[in-house]
Motif scaffolding. Structure first.
Motif, mmCIF file in Angstrom:
data_model
loop_
_atom_site.group_PDB
_atom_site.id
_atom_site.type_symbol
_atom_site.label_atom_id
_atom_site.label_comp_id
_atom_site.label_asym_id
_atom_site.label_seq_id
_atom_site.Cartn_x
_atom_site.Cartn_y
_atom_site.Cartn_z
ATOM 1 N N SER A 251 -19.843 26.179 -25.405
ATOM 2 C CA SER A 251 -20.298 24.997 -24.537
ATOM 3 C C SER A 251 -20.339 23.767 -24.996
ATOM 4 O O SER A 251 -20.552 22.778 -24.482
ATOM 5 C CB SER A 251 -21.866 25.492 -24.340
ATOM 6 O OG SER A 251 -22.521 25.484 -25.375
ATOM 7 N N ILE A 277 -16.691 20.795 -24.518
ATOM 8 C CA ILE A 277 -17.239 20.742 -23.069
ATOM 9 C C ILE A 277 -15.869 20.581 -22.399
ATOM 10 O O ILE A 277 -15.669 21.309 -21.274
ATOM 11 C CB ILE A 277 -17.982 19.484 -22.967
ATOM 12 C CG1 ILE A 277 -19.300 19.540 -23.764
ATOM 13 C CG2 ILE A 277 -18.339 19.053 -21.590
ATOM 14 C CD1 ILE A 277 -20.274 18.469 -23.704
ATOM 15 N N ARG A 280 -14.058 23.970 -21.864
ATOM 16 C CA ARG A 280 -14.997 24.925 -21.149
ATOM 17 C C ARG A 280 -14.877 24.431 -19.610
ATOM 18 O O ARG A 280 -14.502 25.301 -18.698
ATOM 19 C CB ARG A 280 -16.421 24.798 -21.351
ATOM 20 C CG ARG A 280 -17.299 25.271 -20.355
ATOM 21 C CD ARG A 280 -17.250 26.820 -20.197
ATOM 22 N NE ARG A 280 -17.820 27.574 -21.571
ATOM 23 C CZ ARG A 280 -19.187 27.890 -21.682
ATOM 24 N NH1 ARG A 280 -19.816 27.753 -20.740
ATOM 25 N NH2 ARG A 280 -19.383 28.202 -22.874
ATOM 26 N N TYR A 301 -17.250 33.149 -22.370
ATOM 27 C CA TYR A 301 -17.799 31.676 -22.484
ATOM 28 C C TYR A 301 -19.137 31.964 -23.133
ATOM 29 O O TYR A 301 -20.055 32.349 -22.866
ATOM 30 C CB TYR A 301 -18.443 31.310 -21.003
ATOM 31 C CG TYR A 301 -17.299 30.884 -19.963
ATOM 32 C CD1 TYR A 301 -15.874 30.218 -20.584
ATOM 33 C CD2 TYR A 301 -17.529 31.319 -18.804
ATOM 34 C CE1 TYR A 301 -15.123 30.298 -19.405
ATOM 35 C CE2 TYR A 301 -16.375 30.983 -17.682
ATOM 36 C CZ TYR A 301 -15.278 30.501 -18.245
ATOM 37 O OH TYR A 301 -14.195 30.231 -17.201
ATOM 38 N N GLN A 303 -22.265 30.615 -25.468
ATOM 39 C CA GLN A 303 -23.359 29.690 -24.858
ATOM 40 C C GLN A 303 -23.403 28.340 -25.700
ATOM 41 O O GLN A 303 -24.043 27.341 -25.579
ATOM 42 C CB GLN A 303 -24.939 30.432 -24.854
ATOM 43 C CG GLN A 303 -24.922 31.726 -23.761
ATOM 44 C CD GLN A 303 -26.499 32.362 -24.045
ATOM 45 O OE1 GLN A 303 -27.067 32.074 -24.852
ATOM 46 N NE2 GLN A 303 -26.528 32.971 -23.038
#
Length: 601
Positions: A251, A277, A280, A301, A303
């Motif tokens: 993330s 980021i 993602r 994904y 955290q």
């Protein structure tokens, strides 16, 4: 970080809707077959190849991590897992072995891991034109040139997977889509899975400039070019159906492997935060496209986590069961244990680590493989470890089936503090960081030992013994000159300026033939070596010259050689009308109709 944030902001914009046709890789590889120019064993199951790429026109290094059963099943073939590097791929070693734990992790896995070395900023694609000193044709190399070599020379099957991080994750998806049927498994760890989103071409251009000074226009042309769309995983998503897909990204928030900064929720890895980021967001867009198309994928994904190697190492391990299933190999560790004489040796050598195989038969005895090396045993030779660089040299020499036979002792340091040695039934392996591991055996080992081994004039061996190409003999190179051997002449060391002259004349292929004696001292600091066809003489004043057996040598001998009135030679023999001549310090010798004449000054 400013660049990373600037890259992230435009991603909410729409994506291009037109699907491209799938471009075919260059056919340049068909012009000439690729060849392996050099093979260097790094350990007993890690090897570096330099492959002459017809499409790129240069040797490309590829390292292989060989499968668990490479030694136990010498007739078996194994599936292949390509592991692609990131944007700053180095030219000496893959990040998967330098910055992640691929060597240890795959030690007990039954696949051949293929690690391309180099390709900084390449996106592993075929570029439109050369740039920054590189003619990148990576897609052709990886999908057309390399596979036949792996299958014909390294026991690979045509069952393949491909995974990569960052740039390599982008490439894993695009190469899988652009080359139908090439892989059964593809994984992207923190890849950028849309290349045409608003701002992405500019961000890629900036990143490539920063990582090596490359121009993205040389890669795929301007962003309006169809090449951009034809390498965009998002646009190629429908071509991935039927391939086992694994996708992951963090993330950008600080995770287990990040150091927190003074700002809440921000790590000290500012660039890595922004890049993750970006990964993602592009991955989410890509996954949405896959779901719309009904293409299944395993998505992870996390955290937290930034754009950095500890997380990619984690994903390599996390995704392995899926990779193993797609490639048709067992995902777990083989049940094994060490016992008997081998077990006793293992207990005393913790560096061997866990076993990866059971005991298996080898020439003359049995062996067992461990993460750090191997143990060999026979009743006559005992049980001994072989590992590291010495283990690499032993594997390169065909192990116990080769000329060395089984080990008869362990590796031990040499008195100079520079090298190590391990003895085998029929010779020895010597290693230094500068020379690598080299086999010395037979008559050459005996003579080298008589002269003092590595402490003698020859120093350490720097290459294996090889047959002389046109005559029945052998030669082995050492730091300070080679040893030559023939059954007729024995073993003799040639070095220094006399070696330079010998080389200039064509070594043993010249009329000199093989050396007959070691270098001998002469007056005025001179030296000479006798050969089958004549002698080479050197002194600080006269230099190095050859005197051939025959009339000139006979006349010079009668004149007292270098101690007589003529002194040392100052030329080679050369033609004159109706004969030949050779010059000396204080005169010359001519030969006409087979009759020599001495002319002194």
């Amino acid at each position: 970080m400013l660049l990373s944030i600037a890259m992230v902001l435009p991603l909410a914009a729409g994506l291009p809707a037109e699907a491209p046709s799938v471009a075919q890789p260059s056919a340049a590889a068909a012009l000439a077959p690729p060849i392996v120019q050099n093979v260097v064993w790094l350990t007993d199951r890690r090897v570096a190849l330099w492959v002459a790429s017809p499409s790129m026109g240069v040797p490309i290094q590829v390292q292989l991590l060989l499968p668990r059963d490479w030694n136990t099943r010498p007739d078996a073939r194994f599936p292949v897992l390509y592991m692609l590097d990131g944007l700053r791929a180095a030219n000496d070693e893959s990040g998967w072995t330098k910055d992640a734990g691929a060597v240890d992790f795959f030690a007990d896995k039954n696949v051949t891991v293929v690690l391309p070395v180099g390709g900084q900023s390449s996106f592993y694609s075929d570029w439109l034109e050369p740039n920054n000193g590189h003619n990148y044709k990576w897609e052709t190399f990886l999908t057309k040139e390399l596979p036949p070599l792996l299958e014909s020379q390294w026991r690979a099957t045509d069952v393949r997977g491909m995974e990569g991080l960052s740039m390599g994750g982008t490439a894993a998806m695009s190469l899988a889509a652009r080359n139908p049927g090439f892989v059964k498994y593809a994984a992207s760890y923190s890849g950028f899975l849309t290349t045409l989103t608003l701002g992405m071409p500019q961000a890629i251009q900036f990143a490539m400039r920063d990582a090596g000074g490359f121009d993205s226009a040389a890669m795929w042309g301007p962003p309006t070019s169809r090449e951009w769309a034809e390498h965009d995983p998002y646009e190629l998503a429908d071509k991935l159906n039927g391939i086992s897909l694994y996708l992951s990204s963090g993330s950008g928030a600080p995770g287990l492997y990040d150091q927190a900064s003074g700002i809440p929720g921000v790590s000290t890895n500012y660039a890595g935060m922004g890049l993750e980021i970006l990964s993602r967001l592009t991955s989410q867009n890509f996954v949405t496209k896959l779901r719309d198309l009904g293409v299944p994928a395993q998505v992870n994904y996390r955290q937290s986590g930034t754009h950095s190697w500890p997380y990619w190492d984690f994903e390599m391990r996390q995704s392995w069961p899926q990779a193993a299933g797609a490639l048709g190999v067992d995902p777990g560790k083989l049940a094994c244990e060490a016992g008997g004489a081998i077990g006793a040796v293992v207990a005393a050598n913790g560096w061997l680590g866990e076993c990866v195989t059971g005991e298996y038969q080898v020439s003359g005895g049995v062996a067992q493989d461990f993460k750090g090396g191997r143990v060999f045993f026979s009743p006559s030779s005992g049980a001994h470890t072989v590992g590291g660089a010495i283990g690499a040299g032993y594997q390169a020499a065909m192990g116990s089936a080769g000329p060395l036979g089984l080990p008869v002792g362990g590796e031990r340091p040499l008195p100079d503090g520079r090298g190590t040695l391990q003895d085998f039934q029929n010779g020895a392996l010597y290693w230094t960081p500068q020379t690598g591991a080299q086999v010395v055996r037979g008559a050459i080992l005996q003579e080298w030992g008589r002269q003092g081994y590595e402490r003698g004039p020859a120093g350490y061996p720097i290459a294996p013994e090889v047959k002389t190409p046109t005559k029945d003999g052998a030669v082995q190179a050492f730091e300070n000159g080679p040893f030559y051997y023939s059954e007729k002449t024995g073993v003799h060391h040639v070095h220094g300026l006399i070696l330079g002259k010998y080389a200039q004349m064509g070594y043993e292929n010249s009329w000199l033939g093989f050396p007959l004696v070691e270098e001998q001292p002469l007056k005025d600091l001179g030296r000479f070596i006798g050969f089958e066809g004549g002698n080479l003489y050197w002194s600080p004043v006269s230099g190095v010259w050859a005197v051939q057996n025959g009339p000139v040598m006979d006349a010079w001998r009668e004149a007292g050689y270098e101690n007589g009135k003529l002194g040392y030679p100052i030329s080679d023999q050369f033609p004159i009308p109706d004969g030949v001549q050779q010059n000396f310090q204080a005169g010359f010798i001519t030969v006409r109709d087979g009759k020599p004449e001495v002319h002194s000054i």
